[in-house]
Design an enzyme around this catalytic site. Structure first.
Site, PDB file in Angstrom:
ATOM      1  CB  CYS A 106      23.031  -3.265  34.252  1.00  0.00           C
ATOM      2  SG  CYS A 106      23.518  -4.378  32.913  1.00  0.00           S
ATOM      3  CD  GLU A 136      24.912  -6.501  40.931  1.00  0.00           C
ATOM      4  OE1 GLU A 136      25.876  -5.867  40.461  1.00  0.00           O
ATOM      5  OE2 GLU A 136      24.665  -7.685  40.634  1.00  0.00           O
TER       6      GLU A 136
HETATM    7  O1  0JX Z   1      30.914  -1.840  41.746  1.00  0.00           O
HETATM    8  P1  0JX Z   1      30.463  -2.378  40.412  1.00  0.00           P
HETATM    9  O2  0JX Z   1      31.521  -3.104  39.693  1.00  0.00           O
HETATM   10  O3  0JX Z   1      29.217  -3.195  40.571  1.00  0.00           O
HETATM   11  O4  0JX Z   1      29.969  -1.133  39.578  1.00  0.00           O
HETATM   12  P2  0JX Z   1      30.684  -0.122  38.592  1.00  0.00           P
HETATM   13  O5  0JX Z   1      32.120  -0.031  38.810  1.00  0.00           O
HETATM   14  O6  0JX Z   1      29.887   1.127  38.672  1.00  0.00           O
HETATM   15  O7  0JX Z   1      30.461  -0.833  37.186  1.00  0.00           O
HETATM   16  C1  0JX Z   1      29.365  -0.597  36.387  1.00  0.00           C
HETATM   17  C2  0JX Z   1      28.037  -0.918  36.976  1.00  0.00           C
HETATM   18  C3  0JX Z   1      27.904  -2.372  37.224  1.00  0.00           C
HETATM   19  C4  0JX Z   1      26.746  -2.890  37.558  1.00  0.00           C
HETATM   20  O8  0JX Z   1      26.643  -4.213  37.569  1.00  0.00           O
HETATM   21 FE1  SF4 Z   2      25.715  -4.706  33.413  1.00  0.00          FE
HETATM   22 FE2  SF4 Z   2      27.251  -4.337  35.520  1.00  0.00          FE
HETATM   23 FE3  SF4 Z   2      27.847  -6.244  33.778  1.00  0.00          FE
HETATM   24 FE4  SF4 Z   2      28.145  -3.742  33.081  1.00  0.00          FE
HETATM   25  S1  SF4 Z   2      29.283  -4.771  34.684  1.00  0.00           S
HETATM   26  S2  SF4 Z   2      27.160  -5.367  31.825  1.00  0.00           S
HETATM   27  S3  SF4 Z   2      26.506  -2.747  34.154  1.00  0.00           S
HETATM   28  S4  SF4 Z   2      26.025  -6.162  35.046  1.00  0.00           S
END
Ligand code: 0JX
Ligand code: SF4
Length: 318
Positions: A106, A136
């Site tokens: 992202c 992350e």
């Molecule tokens: O476990 P996260 O909330 O970081 O990831 P998820 O559920 O895949 O959400 C979308 C990706 C987020 C990235 O920041």
């Molecule tokens: Fe980006 Fe993760 Fe936020 Fe979605 S939840 S906008 S993928 S940083």
């Protein structure tokens, strides 16, 4: 669609908005789909593209192969890096092997990566607020030399922190944290290290904070809350936590089949939301399952409108 049966108990269903896919998830999924169109199957994906089993299974059906390490990717197939980001060593290894790769990190995570690198260039030590072991966090630590960043998970951690040069500190955060917990940790950090260089704001992304605010906006009216999301999904877990902290019992479910009907009982008002990696089709599936047992009066409660869209990598749109 379930048939209307007036003998069923009625249920006011407050559906939070915004909920579900964020711009980073939309982009990451599109990257895999476009890569499949352009290069054909199989396209390898390092780590679940986003933490959602339904999304992963659907892409697998289209020809994506999910692996945890680049060593599991053959030399002649493209690989996509997941939305959560990767340590710098991963694209470096891909280049060394001559792999063609697409980065679905992202842009808001990449921004934190760049900030981390900049702070290190300025000679600072970084306190990184996040959850140990989350991809992350692993990705962001992998942007800087070992020992130049210290993980802080809780307010309690702040008192125990041992950092090299207290006067030369800065902090960054994971994008998918609890807004409230993070502000308590930041306050504790500023108290212990008044000289710290604080960024203008923490790095929790717009989607994470908007979804938490939308849950807060409905929770006081709800007896229970259902959150659609994976147990691996940090931002989804935080939504259930927000409700629980407002004394609203909450359950994280992946799909309708996970609803614990005994736990749910017959509330008058139920809240429903979905994490940033959960598709809307699963929200509709849950609503339909509720309609089998209740006369559902569905109300969407709009909180913050979202219009964010991220550009796709040039090589996929050219
Ligand atoms: O476990 P996260 O909330 O970081 O990831 P998820 O559920 O895949 O959400 C979308 C990706 C987020 C990235 O920041
Ligand atoms: Fe980006 Fe993760 Fe936020 Fe979605 S939840 S906008 S993928 S940083």
């Amino acid at each position: 669609m379930a048939e209307f049966d007036p003998s069923l108990p009625s249920l006011r269903l407050l559906v939070a908005a915004p909920r579900g896919f964020c711009a980073g998830v939309d982009r990451a999924i599109q990257i895999v789909e476009l890569a499949l169109e352009r290069y054909g199957a199989p396209v390898y994906v390092r780590h679940e593209i986003v933490h959602n089993r339904f999304v992963v299974d659907r892409l697998r059906d289209q020809g994506a192969v999910f692996v945890e390490e680049l060593t599991d990717v053959p030399d002649d197939r493209p690989v996509v890096f997941s939305a959560h980001g990767v340590p710098k060593s991963v694209p470096a290894e891909a280049r060394d092997r001559g792999l063609s790769y697409l980065d679905a990190t992202c842009p808001l995570v990449s921004k934190v990566h760049r900030q981390a690198q900049r702070l290190i260039e300025e000679g600072r030590h970084i306190l990184f607020i996040g959850h140990a072991g989350h991809p992350e966090v692993i990705g962001t630590f992998g942007q800087v030399p070992p020992g130049s960043m210290t993980l802080v998970e809780t307010v309690e951690d702040v008192a125990e922190l041992q950092v090299p040069e207290a006067a030369n500190l800065s902090f960054l955060t994971q994008t998918t944290l609890s807004v409230d917990d993070t502000s308590a940790i930041v306050a504790a950090i500023k108290t212990r290290f008044p000289e710290i260089r604080a960024p203008r704001s923490e790095d929790i992304c717009y989607a994470t904070s908007n979804r938490q605010a939308a849950v807060k906006a409905i929770a006081s009216e709800c007896e229970k809350m259902l959150v659609i999301g994976s147990p691996k999904s940090s931002n989804s877990l935080r939504l259930a936590e927000v409700a629980e902290r407002m004394d609203v019992p909450a359950r994280l479910i992946e799909r309708a089949k996970d609803i614990d009907w005994d736990w749910l009982g017959t509330p008058q008002t139920l809240g429903l939301t979905a994490g940033a990696s959960a598709p809307e089709i699963l929200v509709r599936e849950v609503v339909e399952a509720l309609r089998e047992r209740f006369v559902v009066i569905e109300e969407q409660v709009d909180h913050t409108p979202e219009r964010m869209v991220f550009k796709l990598p040039r090589e996929l749109v050219a």
